[in-house]
Design a protein around this motif. Sequence first.
Motif, PDB file in Angstrom:
ATOM      1  N   THR A  71     130.075 -61.211  24.071  1.00 46.79           N
ATOM      2  CA  THR A  71     129.220 -62.108  23.292  1.00 46.79           C
ATOM      3  C   THR A  71     129.928 -63.424  23.015  1.00 46.79           C
ATOM      4  O   THR A  71     129.351 -64.506  23.179  1.00 46.79           O
ATOM      5  CB  THR A  71     128.825 -61.444  21.958  1.00 46.79           C
ATOM      6  N   ARG A  72     131.181 -63.350  22.584  1.00 44.43           N
ATOM      7  CA  ARG A  72     131.932 -64.561  22.240  1.00 44.43           C
ATOM      8  C   ARG A  72     132.110 -65.473  23.441  1.00 44.43           C
ATOM      9  O   ARG A  72     131.933 -66.694  23.354  1.00 44.43           O
ATOM     10  CB  ARG A  72     133.293 -64.184  21.651  1.00 44.43           C
ATOM     11  N   ALA A 132     130.272 -65.516  26.186  1.00 47.62           N
ATOM     12  CA  ALA A 132     128.967 -66.024  26.606  1.00 47.62           C
ATOM     13  C   ALA A 132     128.566 -67.232  25.775  1.00 47.62           C
ATOM     14  O   ALA A 132     128.034 -68.220  26.306  1.00 47.62           O
ATOM     15  CB  ALA A 132     127.921 -64.923  26.490  1.00 47.62           C
ATOM     16  N   ARG A 133     128.804 -67.173  24.470  1.00 51.72           N
ATOM     17  CA  ARG A 133     128.472 -68.317  23.608  1.00 51.72           C
ATOM     18  C   ARG A 133     129.398 -69.490  23.871  1.00 51.72           C
ATOM     19  O   ARG A 133     128.968 -70.649  23.935  1.00 51.72           O
ATOM     20  CB  ARG A 133     128.556 -67.890  22.147  1.00 51.72           C
ATOM     21  N   ARG A 148     128.447 -70.949  27.175  1.00 53.60           N
ATOM     22  CA  ARG A 148     127.009 -71.195  27.290  1.00 53.60           C
ATOM     23  C   ARG A 148     126.458 -70.575  28.572  1.00 53.60           C
ATOM     24  O   ARG A 148     125.748 -71.220  29.365  1.00 53.60           O
ATOM     25  CB  ARG A 148     126.704 -72.688  27.240  1.00 53.60           C
ATOM     26  N   ALA A 185     124.555 -57.645  23.995  1.00 53.87           N
ATOM     27  CA  ALA A 185     125.179 -58.966  24.125  1.00 53.87           C
ATOM     28  C   ALA A 185     124.233 -59.946  24.811  1.00 53.87           C
ATOM     29  O   ALA A 185     124.104 -61.102  24.392  1.00 53.87           O
ATOM     30  CB  ALA A 185     126.484 -58.851  24.910  1.00 53.87           C
ATOM     31  N   LYS A 221     121.589 -60.893  22.369  1.00 55.13           N
ATOM     32  CA  LYS A 221     122.131 -61.687  21.266  1.00 55.13           C
ATOM     33  C   LYS A 221     122.302 -63.154  21.643  1.00 55.13           C
ATOM     34  O   LYS A 221     122.050 -64.056  20.835  1.00 55.13           O
ATOM     35  CB  LYS A 221     123.468 -61.084  20.819  1.00 55.13           C
ATOM     36  N   VAL A 222     122.745 -63.392  22.887  1.00 55.52           N
ATOM     37  CA  VAL A 222     123.006 -64.782  23.293  1.00 55.52           C
ATOM     38  C   VAL A 222     121.845 -65.375  24.085  1.00 55.52           C
ATOM     39  O   VAL A 222     121.904 -66.546  24.489  1.00 55.52           O
ATOM     40  CB  VAL A 222     124.302 -64.869  24.135  1.00 55.52           C
TER      41      VAL A 222
END
Length: 391
Positions: A81-82, A84-85, A88, A106, A109-110
């Motif tokens: 998740t981290r 991916a954010r 971007r 994940a 979430k993103v």
Amino acid sequence: MQVPVLHSFPTWLHQTQTWMYTQVKYLPAPVVPHIVCHRTANLEQFNMPHIHALANEPKWRWYWEKGLRKFGVRNYISLLTRVARQERAGIIHSHFGPYGWEDMEAAKKVGAQHVVTFYGADVNKLPKQDPRWLDRYSRLFEHVSLVLCEGPHMGKCVEKLGCPGDKIRVQHLGIELDKHAFAPRTWQPGKPLRVLIASSFREKKGIPYGIKALAKLKARVPIEVTVIGDAGKEATSQAEKKKILDAIANNGLDNDIKLLGYQSYDRLIEEARQHHVYLAPSVTASDGDTEGGAPVSIIEMMASGMPVVSTYHCDIPHIITHQKTGLLAEERDVDGLFAGLLWLVENPAHWDTLTQAARAKIEEAYDARVQGERLAALYQAVLATTLSVAV
């Protein structure tokens, strides 16, 4: 415009998974691949610019995330998740069905599109051993944007698990053709026939059946056999190693077979150049495990000009046409494997035609650069919310 794609993979990268490195390496611009994994191995062979390993995070993060995974808590801020954010990422590409299921939260979430590639045990073995995966896969198939499979046989297996057919695409695992110079093998009657076997010691590889077939062949011609591979730590793999060693001893082949253990990829290719025939007697294991698609080693050996003797198993017949691009036998058919080997011994004049046809097949459908372009096109189609790319 750059297209960051996160590849979720357990360990980057075991020596037997060269196919994964090639798959990512040949993704063309504008795709920018990032690897998100638990740990790393063999980076001297498989290094990439963007690798994010949980093992390299602070220890508390490692234990926290591994603990949550162990207890089935999936709705948390993971490394995936981290990253991916941070990057971007528009696409999360999970490799193996179980990782696809774990990565669903994940992706949601993103807000990333989710692509999952199935391989072997995740298709046949896992749902048979643990029926809970049927429900998990059902939820995954509802959520996922696209499911990729190595060949049409595996695609049908995934569809039987409940995946809508319009979400399934065949995506071949390509090879680096320039690393497999075409050198058609020739063999002179009366000389030893050098046979290569290369795989991990697992039941689905069918090595004991190949050894028994080689024992029958030894009665006709002198043979020299090399086995590259070994057992893992699992009890089933160790048991398979015992079966292999027993087959060698019980068939009087102790002096005819060299066991080299695991070797580097470069050593495998070097050994292949010194052998006449590649033997890959794959079978469906008693626990349901299969190749899923086809061993990439078969594709590599065919490309190099080596005749291959294998089985009617999963997607292997999608690559090998019997007596045209290789030789095939039914699973566990020792006499059939022996017949394939004997055909090569009795028809050395046909080797050139067979190996030329095999090379043409690989150039047509398994070039890593072409497959990289095709995978990038699939990504673009997913991002454009259309799956119009032809199979």
